[in-house]
Design a protein around this motif. Sequence first.
Motif, short mmCIF file in Angstrom:
data_model
loop_
_atom_site.label_atom_id
_atom_site.label_comp_id
_atom_site.label_asym_id
_atom_site.label_seq_id
_atom_site.Cartn_x
_atom_site.Cartn_y
_atom_site.Cartn_z
N UNK A 15 0.88 -1.16 0.00
CA UNK A 15 0.00 0.00 0.00
C UNK A 15 0.92 1.22 0.00
N UNK A 16 0.81 2.04 -1.04
CA UNK A 16 1.73 3.17 -1.24
C UNK A 16 0.95 4.47 -1.17
N UNK A 17 1.49 5.43 -0.42
CA UNK A 17 0.92 6.77 -0.38
C UNK A 17 2.04 7.80 -0.55
N UNK A 18 1.68 8.94 -1.10
CA UNK A 18 2.62 10.06 -1.22
C UNK A 18 1.82 11.34 -1.11
N UNK A 19 2.32 12.28 -0.30
CA UNK A 19 1.59 13.51 -0.01
C UNK A 19 2.27 14.73 -0.62
N UNK A 20 1.48 15.75 -0.85
CA UNK A 20 2.01 17.00 -1.40
C UNK A 20 2.91 17.71 -0.40
N UNK A 21 3.89 18.40 -0.91
CA UNK A 21 4.81 19.16 -0.08
C UNK A 21 4.03 20.19 0.74
N UNK A 22 4.29 20.22 2.06
CA UNK A 22 3.57 21.12 2.97
C UNK A 22 2.05 20.89 2.90
N UNK A 23 1.67 19.66 2.56
CA UNK A 23 0.26 19.25 2.46
C UNK A 23 -0.51 20.01 1.38
N UNK A 24 0.21 20.55 0.41
CA UNK A 24 -0.46 21.25 -0.69
C UNK A 24 -1.07 20.24 -1.66
N UNK A 58 -7.05 14.91 -2.73
CA UNK A 58 -6.64 16.28 -3.03
C UNK A 58 -5.15 16.51 -2.94
N UNK A 59 -4.56 16.14 -1.79
CA UNK A 59 -3.13 16.40 -1.59
C UNK A 59 -2.32 15.12 -1.44
N UNK A 60 -2.91 13.97 -1.81
CA UNK A 60 -2.17 12.71 -1.75
C UNK A 60 -2.87 11.67 -2.62
N UNK A 61 -2.23 10.53 -2.74
CA UNK A 61 -2.84 9.42 -3.47
C UNK A 61 -2.59 8.11 -2.72
N UNK A 62 -3.40 7.10 -3.04
CA UNK A 62 -3.25 5.75 -2.51
C UNK A 62 -3.12 4.78 -3.67
N UNK A 63 -2.19 3.84 -3.57
CA UNK A 63 -2.03 2.79 -4.57
C UNK A 63 -1.91 1.44 -3.87
#
Length: 282
Positions: A15-24, A58-63
């Motif tokens: 399960x992979x997630x990645x978030x926007x810099x400074x939660x943008x 909005x500011x991240x994704x799930x794979x």
Amino acid sequence: MARTLRLEYPGAVYHVTSRGNARRKIYSDDEDRAMFLATLAWVVERFGWVCHAYCLMGNHYHLLIETPEANLSRGMRQLNGVYTQGFNRRHRKVGHLFQGRYKAILVERDSYLLELARYIVLNPVRAKMVESPETYPWSSYRPTLGLDAIPPGLSIDWVLGQFAKTGLAARKRYAAFVHDGVGKVSPWGELKGQILLGGDAFVKDMAPHLDKSKAMIEIPKRQRLLRRTVLKTILAGAAESKAARNRAMATAYLEHGYTLAEISKEVGLHYATISRLIKALE
């Protein structure tokens, strides 16, 4: 700050997630979302991944990714890097789009893969963005259910195969399974060591991979790279043509970890030029 372990082996599920810099936000509009899915499809094909589920927030994704080869890190570098380049180019921005490194949880297939496939597509409901997963267009739920065309890069066979042998019955039971998950506690309470989601036997089986990964982190990078192919060997055929040279430089950089400065010294090109040529190939 300690560096997060990266467990990689053939057949691993994450399960992979990645978030926007400074939660943008990492998507400004639907065109950005479509660009991300196109990039994901390219990475899935290039690295031989199997993508069982996805959800763009909005500011991240799930794979939910399965790697027949031990190449999650290489693929994720391409996914986030290439999408960032496209996003910055389209919006005339510079700098980092994502916040640090992605987060990857190693998942026990038999116990948690299906549960996570449900968890991922219910994210918009939990976030109160929609009342039902059917109305959210940027997750794998609608394609898996047959409401939208299956996008390149998404594999639905395993998920639906857990419910029935025929497509219609499988989709009906899959929909009931997903809706039954609304309001239920997330599976993260079973997370072990911040990187493993599985039973005790699974954690025990992963011990050799954990020890190997820990050792690799503790060994200095220069020592880890001693056994890689010599740069001169990789670039041996570069004189044949510019195309051959560019492919060789990309191989040295992307697959063998040579720096742009090292490649620059060997081929006599400025590192910025080499970077541009490699990005053009990607």
